[in-house]
Scaffold this motif. Structure first.
Motif, short mmCIF file in Angstrom:
data_model
loop_
_atom_site.label_atom_id
_atom_site.label_comp_id
_atom_site.label_asym_id
_atom_site.label_seq_id
_atom_site.Cartn_x
_atom_site.Cartn_y
_atom_site.Cartn_z
N GLN A 10 -5.41 -1.98 -10.38
CA GLN A 10 -5.56 -0.55 -10.63
C GLN A 10 -6.73 0.08 -9.85
OE1 GLN A 10 -3.40 1.55 -12.26
NE2 GLN A 10 -4.72 3.03 -11.22
N PRO A 11 -7.89 -0.57 -9.73
CA PRO A 11 -8.96 0.03 -8.92
C PRO A 11 -8.56 0.25 -7.46
CG PRO A 11 -9.89 -1.63 -10.35
CD PRO A 11 -8.40 -1.77 -10.45
N ASP A 12 -7.78 -0.69 -6.89
CA ASP A 12 -7.28 -0.51 -5.51
C ASP A 12 -6.41 0.74 -5.43
OD1 ASP A 12 -8.28 -3.09 -4.54
OD2 ASP A 12 -6.71 -3.96 -5.77
N ILE A 13 -5.53 0.90 -6.41
CA ILE A 13 -4.61 2.04 -6.43
C ILE A 13 -5.37 3.34 -6.61
CG2 ILE A 13 -2.71 3.10 -7.70
CD1 ILE A 13 -1.77 0.24 -8.40
N THR A 14 -6.38 3.32 -7.48
CA THR A 14 -7.18 4.54 -7.70
C THR A 14 -7.86 4.97 -6.41
OG1 THR A 14 -7.58 3.94 -10.02
CG2 THR A 14 -9.08 5.54 -9.01
N GLY A 15 -8.50 4.04 -5.71
CA GLY A 15 -9.16 4.36 -4.45
C GLY A 15 -8.18 4.87 -3.42
N LEU A 16 -7.04 4.19 -3.31
CA LEU A 16 -6.00 4.60 -2.36
C LEU A 16 -5.53 6.02 -2.63
CD1 LEU A 16 -3.72 4.00 -0.25
CD2 LEU A 16 -2.39 3.14 -2.19
N GLN A 17 -5.26 6.34 -3.89
CA GLN A 17 -4.71 7.66 -4.22
C GLN A 17 -5.74 8.77 -4.09
OE1 GLN A 17 -2.83 7.13 -8.07
NE2 GLN A 17 -1.06 6.13 -7.16
N LEU A 18 -7.01 8.45 -4.20
CA LEU A 18 -8.04 9.44 -3.91
C LEU A 18 -8.00 9.85 -2.44
CD1 LEU A 18 -11.09 8.11 -5.97
CD2 LEU A 18 -9.83 10.24 -6.36
N LEU A 19 -7.61 8.92 -1.58
CA LEU A 19 -7.55 9.19 -0.16
C LEU A 19 -6.24 9.86 0.27
CD1 LEU A 19 -9.02 5.86 1.28
CD2 LEU A 19 -10.12 8.10 1.29
N TYR A 20 -5.13 9.36 -0.27
CA TYR A 20 -3.82 9.77 0.26
C TYR A 20 -2.86 10.34 -0.78
CZ TYR A 20 -5.52 7.11 4.24
OH TYR A 20 -6.28 6.66 5.30
N GLY A 21 -3.32 10.54 -1.99
CA GLY A 21 -2.48 11.17 -3.01
C GLY A 21 -1.69 10.15 -3.81
N TRP A 53 0.83 -1.21 0.00
CA TRP A 53 0.00 0.00 0.00
C TRP A 53 0.86 1.26 0.00
CZ3 TRP A 53 -4.96 -0.30 -1.13
CH2 TRP A 53 -5.64 -1.49 -0.89
N ASP A 54 1.94 1.24 0.76
CA ASP A 54 2.81 2.42 0.86
C ASP A 54 3.41 2.81 -0.49
OD1 ASP A 54 2.39 2.91 3.53
OD2 ASP A 54 4.23 1.97 4.22
N THR A 55 3.82 1.82 -1.26
CA THR A 55 4.51 2.12 -2.51
C THR A 55 3.58 2.65 -3.59
OG1 THR A 55 4.29 -0.20 -3.18
CG2 THR A 55 6.35 0.45 -2.10
N ALA A 56 2.26 2.55 -3.38
CA ALA A 56 1.31 3.02 -4.38
C ALA A 56 0.82 4.43 -4.12
CB ALA A 56 0.12 2.06 -4.45
N THR A 57 1.37 5.09 -3.11
CA THR A 57 0.97 6.46 -2.79
C THR A 57 2.18 7.22 -2.27
OG1 THR A 57 -0.47 7.83 -1.39
CG2 THR A 57 0.24 5.73 -0.48
N SER A 58 2.10 8.53 -2.33
CA SER A 58 3.20 9.37 -1.84
C SER A 58 3.24 9.42 -0.32
CB SER A 58 3.07 10.79 -2.39
OG SER A 58 1.80 11.35 -2.06
N SER A 59 2.15 9.00 0.33
CA SER A 59 2.09 9.02 1.79
C SER A 59 2.73 7.75 2.36
CB SER A 59 0.64 9.09 2.28
OG SER A 59 0.01 10.26 1.81
N GLU A 60 3.40 7.89 3.49
CA GLU A 60 3.90 6.73 4.22
C GLU A 60 2.79 6.32 5.18
OE1 GLU A 60 6.78 3.80 5.11
OE2 GLU A 60 6.69 5.31 3.52
N LEU A 61 2.08 5.25 4.86
CA LEU A 61 0.86 4.91 5.58
C LEU A 61 1.11 4.12 6.86
CD1 LEU A 61 -1.43 3.94 2.58
CD2 LEU A 61 -1.46 6.05 3.89
N PHE A 62 2.03 3.15 6.80
CA PHE A 62 2.21 2.23 7.92
C PHE A 62 3.64 2.23 8.43
CE2 PHE A 62 -1.32 0.23 5.53
CZ PHE A 62 -2.28 0.17 6.53
N SER A 63 3.77 2.11 9.74
CA SER A 63 5.05 1.79 10.35
C SER A 63 5.23 0.27 10.30
CB SER A 63 5.09 2.26 11.81
OG SER A 63 4.88 3.65 11.91
#
Length: 239
Positions: free
Chosen positions: A227-238, A104-114
């Motif tokens: 791709q749908p997972d990534i789209t949803g993720l990036q809508l939330l966290y960029g 999940w972290d690598t698909a968005t610019s945000s660092e989501l999880f420790s």
């Protein structure tokens, strides 16, 4: 004659209401409730099933947002290592979750999880610890795992999540096991999607998407995001 028509109308109305309630309860495998009497804090349970019970008839974009998200990240979480089933190495379990988090972290610019830590905390207790536990899920052997998310109605911020991985199933690494197992990394990637604000989807068109609400033994294709997972993720966290 008029009385008969009125009676039939009433009976039909009662039947339709009952049918609607029954179907609604059947097709929504999640529950929402106030937490500890606090009307601002809401708990929603996402249940991941092993066998398909229904499929959404409508076409959708392949992702569904909960409407809530974390306001601050990275989010820390911890695994109750004492609950890990015998035969599974605790270090391997920690690594499987870390790998799923990184997907999940690598698909968005945000660092989501420790990186996951260890804990003695239990599933289902709103104690400020995002706890992962293995244990029996009561009452339904068709449930692979459940993720509970607490959030604020006012701020729409996620406050906490807990996960329970049902030990009625045999857990392991489906890529190396010589018997049927529920692939931990495959399921953990799905459950972590709930932890950051994504709901299940049930359109058969997207059965290969990570957030699809059903899974099976030896399935590994949802370790990675579609791709749908990534789209949803990036809508939330960029991006």
């Amino acid at each position: 004659m008029k009385r008969l028509i009125i009676s039939l109308k009433i009976s039909l109305t009662v039947f339709l209401v009952f049918a609607f309630v029954f179907c609604f309860a059947f097709i929504v495998p999640s529950t929402v409730s106030a937490a500890n009497g606090n009307k601002d804090v809401v708990r929603i349970d996402f249940v991941h099933f092993a066998k398909q019970g229904h499929s959404s008839p409508k076409q959708d974009p392949g992702y569904k947002l909960m409407g809530v998200q974390w306001n601050q990240s990275p989010v820390s979480y911890a695994i109750n290592t004492a609950s890990i089933p015998s035969g599974l190495d605790a270090a391997w379990v920690m690594e499987a979750f870390a790998t799923s988090s990184e997907v999940w972290d690598t698909a968005t610019s945000s660092e989501l999880f420790s990186l996951p830590a260890k804990t003695a905390a239990h599933y289902g207790v709103p104690d400020g610890i995002n706890a992962v536990e293995f244990g029996l899920y009561p009452g339904n052997s068709n449930v692979i795992a459940v993720t509970s998310v607490w959030y604020s109605r006012k701020t729409k911020a996620i406050l906490e999540f807990d996960m329970l991985y049902n030990t009625v199933y045999t857990w392991g690494n489906a890529l190396s096991a010589d018997f049927d197992v529920m692939d931990l990394q495959n399921i953990a990637t799905h459950e972590l999607g709930h932890a950051i604000g994504l709901s299940d989807i049930y359109s058969g068109t997207y059965s290969d998407v990570t957030m699809y609400g059903y899974a099976s033994y030896n399935e590994t294709g949802k370790r990675d995001l579609a791709q749908p997972d990534i789209t949803g993720l990036q809508l939330l966290y960029g991006r």
